[in-house]
Scaffold this active site. Structure first.
Site, short mmCIF file in Angstrom:
data_model
loop_
_atom_site.label_atom_id
_atom_site.label_comp_id
_atom_site.label_asym_id
_atom_site.label_seq_id
_atom_site.Cartn_x
_atom_site.Cartn_y
_atom_site.Cartn_z
N PRO A 1 9.70 -5.02 1.51
CA PRO A 1 11.32 -4.79 2.84
C PRO A 1 10.71 -4.44 3.90
CG PRO A 1 11.28 -2.90 1.70
CD PRO A 1 10.06 -4.05 0.99
N ASP B 1 -3.06 -1.21 10.32
CA ASP B 1 -3.46 -0.77 9.11
C ASP B 1 -4.09 -2.28 8.69
OD1 ASP B 1 -1.93 1.72 9.24
OD2 ASP B 1 -0.08 0.68 8.35
N LYS C 1 1.02 -1.33 0.11
CA LYS C 1 -0.45 0.06 0.00
C LYS C 1 0.56 1.08 -0.13
CE LYS C 1 1.12 1.30 4.38
NZ LYS C 1 1.25 2.77 5.29
N GLY D 1 9.90 -2.85 7.11
CA GLY D 1 10.43 -1.19 8.28
C GLY D 1 10.32 0.18 6.74
N GLY E 1 6.65 1.47 5.31
CA GLY E 1 6.33 2.33 4.76
C GLY E 1 5.01 1.47 3.79
#
Length: 285
Positions: free
Chosen positions: A97, A139, A14, A99, A101
Site C-alpha cells: 500500500p 530508505d 521492509k 503510505g 510504512g
C-alpha cells in the site's frame, strides 16, 4: 530458455523493528536510529530492455504522476550517471500500500536500479547504486544493499545485522499516512537519547518501540484502532511512520490463526522476516 532481455524481480517490503528519533537537523530532516528487516512479501517489477531509449511504466499509479514515480526516477538517474542510451518497459505488480510504512516506493526504486544495471550490462558496484538510491530517498540504500541493517543519520548510514526471523502479520487500516505531517507534528518525540547498535541488539524485542507511534495514533484514529486490536493478541508496533502495523508471531501457524480472526474491514497479510533481500537472491540465481 530465459529471455536475456527480460527480468522479473521482487521488490520486498521492509519493517522498522524499532525506530528512535534522536534529533532534528537544521535542514529540517530528523536524525534516526532504526533496525530494518525485509519480508518475503512485496511488489514485483518486470523489466524488458528497449533499444530505442524509451522508458515506459505500466500501469500508472493513482495519485502519483509518472514524473514523480520512483521507478522512472531511478531509471533516469541510472542513465544520467552512465550515459546509457537504452530504454525499458517496466511493469509493476503493486501489492504494497502507498503510505504504508513498508518502503514500497523505495523498494521499487532499488529493484529498478539493480535490475536495469543488470539488463543494460552497466556493471556498477553496489556502493555506486546505493549512492544513486540515496538521491531518490533515505530508505532506498538499504534495499539496494539487500541486508537487514542498523541505520543512523536520516536512515542512510547502514551496518549489516542479523536479526531473528519470526513470522509477522501486517495490517493496513485503509488510510495513507503523510510522513511530512508526522515529522512536522509538534508532539513528536525528537529527543530520544542515542544508543549503540550493540545495546539495541542486546535488548529484548519486546522493549523495542517506534517514536512515531503515539503521534500517528493521535493523527489517524484508524491506526489507533488496529494497534489496540492487535496489541491484545500479540506484540504489535507501527512500522516507519505508518500506516501499517505489524504483530510478531513465533510460528507460521500462529500467524495463520491471527489472520483468520482479522476483521474484514482491514487488509492484512502474513510474511516471514528475512535478513537477506529476496531481490538479491533472485539476481544471484
Amino acid at each position: 530458455m530465459p529471455d536475456p532481455g527480460r527480468l522479473t524481480l521482487p521488490a520486498p517490503a521492509k519493517l522498522n523493528r524499532m525506530l528512535h528519533v534522536t534529533g532534528r537537523r537544521t535542514d529540517g530532516y530528523h536524525e534516526l536510529q532504526t533496525l530494518f528487516q525485509f519480508l518475503d512479501h512485496g511488489d514485483t517489477l518486470t523489466l524488458s530492455r528497449r533499444d530505442d531509449g524509451e522508458l515506459r511504466l505500466t500501469p500508472s499509479l493513482e495519485s502519483i504522476d509518472d514524473g514523480d514515480n520512483l521507478i522512472l526516477r531511478a531509471a533516469l538517474a541510472l542513465r544520467d550517471a552512465t550515459g546509457c542510451r537504452l530504454g525499458a518497459d517496466l511493469h509493476l505488480d503493486k501489492r504494497l500500500p502507498l503510505g504504508g510504512g513498508l518502503g514500497g516506493g523505495s523498494s521499487d526504486a532499488a529493484t529498478a536500479l539493480l535490475g536495469l544495471n543488470r539488463l543494460w550490462e552497466l556493471a556498477l558496484p553496489l556502493d555506486t547504486l546505493a549512492e544513486l538510491g540515496l538521491s531518490l530517498g533515505a530508505d532506498v540504500p538499504v534495499f539496494v544493499r539487500g541486508h537487514a541493517a542498523w541505520a543512523e543519520g536520516i536512515g542512510e548510514r547502514l551496518t549489516p545485522v542479523e536479526l531473528e526471523t519470526p513470522w509477522f502479520v501486517v495490517v493496513h487500516p485503509g488510510v495513507s499516512v503523510s510522513t511530512p505531517a508526522v515529522f512536522r507534528a509538534p508532539e513528536l518525540t525528537r529527543d530520544t537519547p542515542p544508543i549503540t547498535m550493540a545495546r539495541a541488539l542486546q535488548g529484548e524485542t519486546a522493549s523495542w518501540r517506534n517514536d512515531c507511534e503515539l503521534t500517528v495514533r493521535e493523527l489517524y484514529p484508524a491506526v489507533a484502532s488496529v494497534l489496540d486490536w492487535l496489541s491484545d493478541r500479540a506484540p504489535a508496533m507501527l512500522t516507519g511512520t505508518g500506516a501499517c502495523i505489524f504483530a510478531r508471531l513465533d510460528h507460521e501457524a500462529d500467524a495463520t490463526a491471527l489472520l483468520a480472526d482479522m476483521p474484514s474491514r482491514w487488509t492484512s497479510f502474513k510474511a516471514q522476516g528475512l535478513n537477506r533481500s529476496p531481490l538479491h537472491d533472485a539476481l544471484d540465481r
